[in-house]
Write an enzyme that holds these catalytic residues in place. Structure first.
Site, PDB file in Angstrom:
ATOM      1  N   GLY A  11       0.777  -1.231   0.000  1.00 30.41           N
ATOM      2  CA  GLY A  11       0.000   0.000   0.000  1.00 30.41           C
ATOM      3  C   GLY A  11       0.807   1.278   0.000  1.00 30.41           C
ATOM      4  O   GLY A  11       0.333   2.312   0.467  1.00 30.41           O
ATOM      5  N   MET A  89      -3.344  -6.396  -7.645  1.00 31.00           N
ATOM      6  CA  MET A  89      -2.682  -7.395  -8.475  1.00 31.00           C
ATOM      7  C   MET A  89      -3.648  -8.341  -9.193  1.00 31.00           C
ATOM      8  O   MET A  89      -3.308  -9.465  -9.514  1.00 31.00           O
ATOM      9  CB  MET A  89      -1.698  -8.201  -7.621  1.00 31.00           C
ATOM     10  CG  MET A  89      -0.659  -7.337  -6.922  1.00 31.00           C
ATOM     11  SD  MET A  89       0.157  -6.171  -8.049  1.00 31.00           S
ATOM     12  CE  MET A  89       1.434  -7.196  -8.709  1.00 31.00           C
ATOM     13  N   HIS A 108       1.367   1.605 -13.329  1.00 37.38           N
ATOM     14  CA  HIS A 108       2.159   0.436 -13.738  1.00 37.38           C
ATOM     15  C   HIS A 108       3.636   0.818 -13.684  1.00 37.38           C
ATOM     16  O   HIS A 108       4.008   1.887 -14.213  1.00 37.38           O
ATOM     17  CB  HIS A 108       1.755   0.016 -15.158  1.00 37.38           C
ATOM     18  CG  HIS A 108       2.454  -1.200 -15.642  1.00 37.38           C
ATOM     19  ND1 HIS A 108       2.172  -2.461 -15.159  1.00 37.38           N
ATOM     20  CD2 HIS A 108       3.440  -1.349 -16.550  1.00 37.38           C
ATOM     21  CE1 HIS A 108       2.963  -3.341 -15.774  1.00 37.38           C
ATOM     22  NE2 HIS A 108       3.740  -2.690 -16.615  1.00 37.38           N
ATOM     23  N   ASP A 140      -8.625   0.065 -19.526  1.00 36.23           N
ATOM     24  CA  ASP A 140      -9.623  -0.392 -20.505  1.00 36.23           C
ATOM     25  C   ASP A 140      -9.683  -1.916 -20.389  1.00 36.23           C
ATOM     26  O   ASP A 140      -9.176  -2.498 -19.439  1.00 36.23           O
ATOM     27  CB  ASP A 140      -9.274   0.088 -21.923  1.00 36.23           C
ATOM     28  CG  ASP A 140      -7.968  -0.510 -22.438  1.00 36.23           C
ATOM     29  OD1 ASP A 140      -7.498  -0.054 -23.489  1.00 36.23           O
ATOM     30  OD2 ASP A 140      -7.418  -1.435 -21.786  1.00 36.23           O
TER      31      ASP A 140
END
Ligand code: GRF
Length: 200
Positions: A11, A89, A108, A140
């Site tokens: 986190g 994940m 990312h 997307d």
């Protein structure tokens, strides 16, 4: 503006958002933090900040549909307007993504479209690139393939290991996600096809 944050582990990206809300840089409220892992330290960070922290263990769901349905319900129950994937994940299905069109943002640890998927930092190191980095993008239906909001470069050094490179990229991630969220919160992001126009 209310956001929901999806996490899976330590986190640190969540923490960077919490810190920037606290110092006034981000005009946002985290309405809920949701993790697919009950023991994610990210949930403790949320609780310490007085934010609703919800564990939705994947293994307790009989299907991906049930799992994502619970996540969707928790997001809506807390009034989230944007879904932020911060070290989350799991791959979200097209069905879920289409319920939150242009309302899911992911970070990312590579300069997409290079090195999508897992262990992006290791992929970059193995490939031998001289510039690595991170990307914040809208999600997307693909994997790490949505319209890019912003990217930050990170040099790869001769003696880098996967760990040292990942640590250097992480420092930039902690700047990139808050920057992207501030642009969103201020209504400065306009999606034109694959491109994201960032208004001044
Ligand atoms: C980060 O490198 C992030 O880019 C990747 O997961 C790592 C852990 O993130 N998706 P966090 O510390 O759990 O935010």
């Amino acid at each position: 503006r209310k956001i929901g944050v999806l996490v899976s582990g330590r986190g640190s990206n969540l923490q960077s958002v919490l810190d920037r809300i606290a110092d006034g840089y981000l005009p946002l409220e985290i309405a809920v933090v949701i993790s697919d892992k009950a023991d994610a330290y990210a949930l403790e960070r949320a609780e310490k900040a007085g934010i609703a922290a919800v564990a939705i263990p994947r293994k307790e769901c009989v299907s991906k549909e049930e799992f994502e349905g619970k996540i969707d319900a928790a997001l809506r129950a807390h009034g989230a307007e944007l879904v932020v994937l911060a070290g989350f994940m799991r791959i979200l299905s097209g069905n879920f993504v289409n319920k939150w069109t242009q309302k899911i943002i992911n970070i990312h640890p590579a300069l997409l479209p290079s090195f999508p998927g897992l262990d992006a930092q290791g992929q970059a190191l193995e490939y031998g690139v001289k510039i690595a980095g991170c990307t914040v993008h809208f999600v997307d239906e693909g994997t790490d393939s949505g319209p890019i909001i912003l990217q930050k470069p990170v040099p790869v050094l001769n003696d880098d290991t996967e760990e040292s490179l990942a640590a250097r990229i992480l420092v930039e991630e902690h700047k990139a996600m808050p920057e992207a969220l501030r642009l969103w919160a201020l209504g400065k992001l306009e999606i034109q096809g694959r491109r994201v126009i960032v208004h001044p």
